[in-house]
Design an enzyme around this catalytic site. Sequence first.
Site, PDB file in Angstrom:
ATOM      1  N   ASP A 162       0.829  -1.201   0.000  1.00 55.77           N
ATOM      2  CA  ASP A 162       0.000   0.000   0.000  1.00 55.77           C
ATOM      3  C   ASP A 162       0.867   1.255   0.000  1.00 55.77           C
ATOM      4  OD1 ASP A 162       0.974  -0.406   2.575  1.00 55.77           O
ATOM      5  OD2 ASP A 162      -0.982  -0.701   3.491  1.00 55.77           O
ATOM      6  N   ASP A 186      -7.957  -2.298  14.072  1.00 56.54           N
ATOM      7  CA  ASP A 186      -9.338  -2.478  13.617  1.00 56.54           C
ATOM      8  C   ASP A 186      -9.484  -3.663  12.654  1.00 56.54           C
ATOM      9  OD1 ASP A 186      -8.151  -1.516  11.334  1.00 56.54           O
ATOM     10  OD2 ASP A 186      -9.424   0.261  11.128  1.00 56.54           O
ATOM     11  N   GLU A 192      -9.647  -1.291   5.100  1.00 54.07           N
ATOM     12  CA  GLU A 192     -10.342  -0.929   6.324  1.00 54.07           C
ATOM     13  C   GLU A 192     -11.651  -1.716   6.463  1.00 54.07           C
ATOM     14  OE1 GLU A 192      -8.734   0.589   8.412  1.00 54.07           O
ATOM     15  OE2 GLU A 192      -8.050   2.592   7.876  1.00 54.07           O
ATOM     16  N   HIS A 248      -7.625  -4.308   9.949  1.00 52.31           N
ATOM     17  CA  HIS A 248      -7.279  -4.140   8.531  1.00 52.31           C
ATOM     18  C   HIS A 248      -5.972  -4.850   8.205  1.00 52.31           C
ATOM     19  CE1 HIS A 248      -5.054  -0.231   9.745  1.00 52.31           C
ATOM     20  NE2 HIS A 248      -4.129  -0.910   9.112  1.00 52.31           N
TER      21      HIS A 248
HETATM   22  C1  GLP Z   1      -0.639   0.191   8.767  1.00 47.01           C
HETATM   23  C2  GLP Z   1      -0.276  -0.465   7.420  1.00 47.01           C
HETATM   24  C3  GLP Z   1      -0.437  -1.943   7.492  1.00 47.01           C
HETATM   25  C4  GLP Z   1       0.095  -2.425   8.815  1.00 47.01           C
HETATM   26  C5  GLP Z   1      -0.815  -1.973   9.922  1.00 47.01           C
HETATM   27  C6  GLP Z   1      -0.257  -2.236  11.315  1.00 47.01           C
HETATM   28  O1  GLP Z   1      -1.499   1.250   8.698  1.00 47.01           O
HETATM   29  N1  GLP Z   1      -0.899   0.034   6.268  1.00 47.01           N
HETATM   30  O2  GLP Z   1       0.224  -2.568   6.402  1.00 47.01           O
HETATM   31  O3  GLP Z   1       0.144  -3.817   8.843  1.00 47.01           O
HETATM   32  O4  GLP Z   1      -1.233  -0.655   9.737  1.00 47.01           O
HETATM   33  O5  GLP Z   1       0.842  -1.424  11.589  1.00 47.01           O
HETATM   34  P1  GLP Z   1       1.908  -1.728  12.711  1.00 47.01           P
HETATM   35  O6  GLP Z   1       2.653  -2.938  12.277  1.00 47.01           O
HETATM   36  O7  GLP Z   1       2.796  -0.514  12.767  1.00 47.01           O
HETATM   37  O8  GLP Z   1       1.143  -1.936  13.984  1.00 47.01           O
END
Ligand code: GLP
Length: 260
Positions: free
Chosen positions: A66, A135, A142, A137
Amino acid sequence: MEVVIAPAQELAVLAAEAIEALLRRRPQAVLGLATGSSPSQVYDELARRHAEGGLSFARARGFMLDEYVGLAADHPERYRNVIAADIAERVDWQADQVQGPDGLASDLSAACAAYERAIADAGGVDLQLLGIGTDGHIAFNEPGSSLASRTRIKTLTTQTRVDNARFFDGDVEQVPTHCLTQGLGTIMEARHLVLLATGRHKAEAVHQLVEGPVSALWPATVMQFHPHATVLVDEAAASRLQLASYYRQTYDSKPAWQGL
Ligand code: GLP
């Protein structure tokens, strides 16, 4: 779905081992790259294996999950720059071997379609690293995302912008409101999904992912349909799993040769 419960550093080693085994078997492998804090120890371990063990990425390709829409090309939190700093520049990867959706394109829909084609032209993703949002995702799919979605533009939830504000001087206003993300249908085509989650704040999302009903409300639950999904969690992230003792027993009795 396989669930492994272990300390964070061990999880990172397991994920790196799976990637190393893939690259040794298939040097031209296609890797799916996640951003966020969850995979950072995996990238550290891969960089170490490159420096000390001769692990080469020279023939491999990387596809990011992404990208934020509208962040300047030199913004340090632009995911392309994050991935360059976290892994690509630490191994023998040339800039053009790693691609992401173009969040600065004038035609964002065309950029999403081009990205889908690029992944398909590369033969699809062999191993996709994933984190999970609080949440539920994955990538930036989302709650409410179609379980069959493809790469497209999404609006970030307030929760995700608040969660990610720590990368933007703690200021939620600086977090972009939109992103381009591989869809759940896109991610599901990867041949092996490896998701990492650590910390109590991920416990509910992990419980839903592994044990909840499949629902767009918790987008990661679509992974229950994947034939080869591995969920690597520490004790805190596993703290809401109903069948934790069964997952431990299963993993403890797994033959070492099987790998992830
Ligand atoms: C982000 C990214 C995801 C990631 C998630 C968790 O917003 N777009 O790819 O897996 O949220 O992030 P983190 O690993 O920093 O908790």
